[in-house]
Design an enzyme around this catalytic site. Sequence first.
Site, mmCIF file in Angstrom:
data_model
loop_
_atom_site.group_PDB
_atom_site.id
_atom_site.type_symbol
_atom_site.label_atom_id
_atom_site.label_comp_id
_atom_site.label_asym_id
_atom_site.label_seq_id
_atom_site.Cartn_x
_atom_site.Cartn_y
_atom_site.Cartn_z
ATOM 1 N N LYS A 12 -0.341 -5.390 19.790
ATOM 2 C CA LYS A 12 0.798 -4.755 20.146
ATOM 3 C C LYS A 12 0.856 -3.480 19.666
ATOM 4 C CE LYS A 12 3.962 -3.221 18.479
ATOM 5 N NZ LYS A 12 4.696 -1.722 19.348
ATOM 6 N N GLU A 72 -4.157 -0.115 7.715
ATOM 7 C CA GLU A 72 -4.401 1.597 7.980
ATOM 8 C C GLU A 72 -3.435 2.335 7.492
ATOM 9 O OE1 GLU A 72 -8.243 1.138 7.825
ATOM 10 O OE2 GLU A 72 -8.170 -0.903 7.495
ATOM 11 N N GLU A 92 2.623 13.354 3.752
ATOM 12 C CA GLU A 92 2.549 13.220 4.431
ATOM 13 C C GLU A 92 3.499 13.999 6.150
ATOM 14 O OE1 GLU A 92 1.264 9.749 7.454
ATOM 15 O OE2 GLU A 92 -0.748 10.656 7.727
HETATM 16 P P1 NAD Z 1 4.411 3.505 12.795
HETATM 17 O O1 NAD Z 1 3.807 2.530 11.795
HETATM 18 O O2 NAD Z 1 5.379 3.898 13.136
HETATM 19 O O3 NAD Z 1 4.348 2.234 13.899
HETATM 20 C C1 NAD Z 1 2.806 1.851 14.306
HETATM 21 C C2 NAD Z 1 2.307 0.310 14.907
HETATM 22 O O4 NAD Z 1 3.742 0.069 14.436
HETATM 23 C C3 NAD Z 1 3.580 0.845 16.260
HETATM 24 O O5 NAD Z 1 3.011 -0.095 17.401
HETATM 25 C C4 NAD Z 1 4.965 0.414 15.655
HETATM 26 O O6 NAD Z 1 5.406 -0.394 16.463
HETATM 27 C C5 NAD Z 1 4.796 -0.800 14.563
HETATM 28 N N1 NAD Z 1 5.659 -1.392 13.860
HETATM 29 C C6 NAD Z 1 6.889 -0.865 13.165
HETATM 30 N N2 NAD Z 1 6.977 -1.077 12.978
HETATM 31 C C7 NAD Z 1 7.373 -2.137 12.567
HETATM 32 C C8 NAD Z 1 7.090 -3.565 11.576
HETATM 33 N N3 NAD Z 1 8.438 -3.440 11.196
HETATM 34 N N4 NAD Z 1 6.776 -4.339 12.272
HETATM 35 C C9 NAD Z 1 5.972 -4.228 12.120
HETATM 36 N N5 NAD Z 1 5.086 -4.098 13.401
HETATM 37 C C10 NAD Z 1 5.748 -2.767 12.986
HETATM 38 O O7 NAD Z 1 3.840 4.539 12.385
HETATM 39 P P2 NAD Z 1 2.639 5.691 14.061
HETATM 40 O O8 NAD Z 1 4.083 6.456 13.556
HETATM 41 O O9 NAD Z 1 2.854 5.073 15.594
HETATM 42 O O10 NAD Z 1 1.797 6.572 13.103
HETATM 43 C C11 NAD Z 1 1.793 7.646 12.210
HETATM 44 C C12 NAD Z 1 1.282 7.098 10.970
HETATM 45 O O11 NAD Z 1 0.002 6.003 11.496
HETATM 46 C C13 NAD Z 1 0.727 8.177 9.609
HETATM 47 O O12 NAD Z 1 0.986 7.341 8.946
HETATM 48 C C14 NAD Z 1 -0.460 7.700 10.526
HETATM 49 O O13 NAD Z 1 -1.017 8.375 9.038
HETATM 50 C C15 NAD Z 1 -1.517 5.979 10.436
HETATM 51 N N6 NAD Z 1 -2.508 6.096 10.961
HETATM 52 C C16 NAD Z 1 -3.283 5.835 9.822
HETATM 53 C C17 NAD Z 1 -4.303 5.492 10.463
HETATM 54 C C18 NAD Z 1 -6.120 5.056 9.472
HETATM 55 O O14 NAD Z 1 -6.831 4.535 9.954
HETATM 56 N N7 NAD Z 1 -5.782 4.497 7.812
HETATM 57 C C19 NAD Z 1 -5.161 6.007 12.247
HETATM 58 C C20 NAD Z 1 -4.468 6.075 12.607
HETATM 59 C C21 NAD Z 1 -2.434 6.534 11.931
#
Ligand code: NAD
Length: 476
Positions: A170, A245, A378
């Site tokens: 996804k 992550e 962050e």
């Molecule tokens: P996000 O959490 O909004 O979305 C990430 C994914 O999760 C998307 O595909 C989204 O559609 C899905 N998602 C959102 N809500 C959900 C739910 N309730 N149930 C299931 N899936 C859901 O994050 P983002 O804005 O896309 O990414 C930014 C964040 O990701 C930052 O906090 C960043 O630090 C983190 N990040 C971490 C790593 C790591 O390896 N630790 C790497 C890259 C990004």
Amino acid sequence: MREYLKFYIDGQWAHPLEPKTSEVINPATDQVSGRISMGSAADVDLAVKAARKAFASWSQTRREQRLDLMRAIQSEYDKRQADIGAAITEEMGAPAALANGFHVQLGAGHLATAIEILKEFKFEERRGHTLLARDPIGVCALITPWNWPMNQIAVKVFPALATGNTMVLKPPQLAPYSAQIFAEVLHAAGLPKGVFNLIQGAGSVVGNALSTHPLVDLVSFTGSEFAGVEIAKAAAPTVKRVCQELGGKSANIVLDDANLAANVAGATGGMMVNSGQTCSAGSRLLVPKARMAEAIAAAEKAASEVTVGDPTTEVAMGPVVSKGQYNEIQRYIEIGLAEGATLVAGGPGRPDGLTRGCFVKPTVFANVRNDMRIAREEIFGPVLVIIGYDSLDEAVEIANDSEFGLAGYVNGADPQQCLAVARRLRTGWVSINGGFDFNAPFGGIKKSGNGREWGEFGFHEYVETKAMLEPAPAAP
Ligand code: NAD
């Protein structure tokens, strides 16, 4: 205009069961760049069942069969590199040189690494009279973010495939194009049907349906803390493994014996790569307090040299991913000013001359205290904060005084001292004087999550250990 209206289910491109589409906005122009279909729980159910069915045979394939397929994927991926790079620029605004360079190379690098590891990975190991097997877990839901879209997909899909799992990906709603091309790559490589499936859509719908589905055995999630917690809660009743992550606020420590100006310049330029949208970014720069003025001068110069603009041209920095992200970063810049930090570069609003698009000024705050919100939360944008320290102990204390524990950076002239500092950092990953390694495990502690990806450690996320106990040999 791109139109990606079908999902990839059971080896075929399939229309969604309940037609619904969403526009994708190019963050450099604020214009619609294409449309995707938005999946439903019913689409997820089809994909999960296809993956479940495929698991029976894929989990029994031999290492050599999987290696052959992964090599086929490698050759298809190579053919599509330019398409993937262009898609990344359009969907999330990475400058073309970065998208076609590091973004695409990270995908290729994880694939090459997974192939090398698969050649040697110990799927069985004898310990005394017990035979240990590392079995694939089953059906994996892979939920990825938009910031390094191909890296996040590669780092999950390849180890999951290599260890004999089947999966449903996804991708993020904001950056869906590169994932669609990735599915085309896997299809062209001849992956057996049902092994890999792709459903686009909202996290709250598609992500939630995956997290709660009883036939999904593992959710590997990369993204925000909020979604990570929602997924863990949703997954709990079906007792699946959840790998998280999450975010970071990592310290970049410049030791007193380091070349301060060069390191501050490097840290400032590094913070602006990918518009600061990197979970492991060294967003808190720690310098000796007595040399703050020197650090400010170096950061100011480095930030002024970061070119910002149309990501299809030769710029160092494109826009941030969306209007929402732009507004969030602006809010933090205002918070930094209100907290009394010294604005060294950048500040509110778009860079001069840019009248549209989600462009943020490369921003640096100095004389920041670690209890300020801009040092604790962050920001996920091109905003660096510089914090002074009086002693090595204080530097370590400040670095560790964070709810997060993803990455750390130590820069200094004495490798032994750098290592000594690295040992004291409470994070999952520390880069010393620019160290980088595809084989090193990547992941965090504390609110940065619980998973370890990359290299062989990434393989272990997708296997369950099974013990086969044979009778103890009779005593002589
Ligand atoms: P996000 O959490 O909004 O979305 C990430 C994914 O999760 C998307 O595909 C989204 O559609 C899905 N998602 C959102 N809500 C959900 C739910 N309730 N149930 C299931 N899936 C859901 O994050 P983002 O804005 O896309 O990414 C930014 C964040 O990701 C930052 O906090 C960043 O630090 C983190 N990040 C971490 C790593 C790591 O390896 N630790 C790497 C890259 C990004």
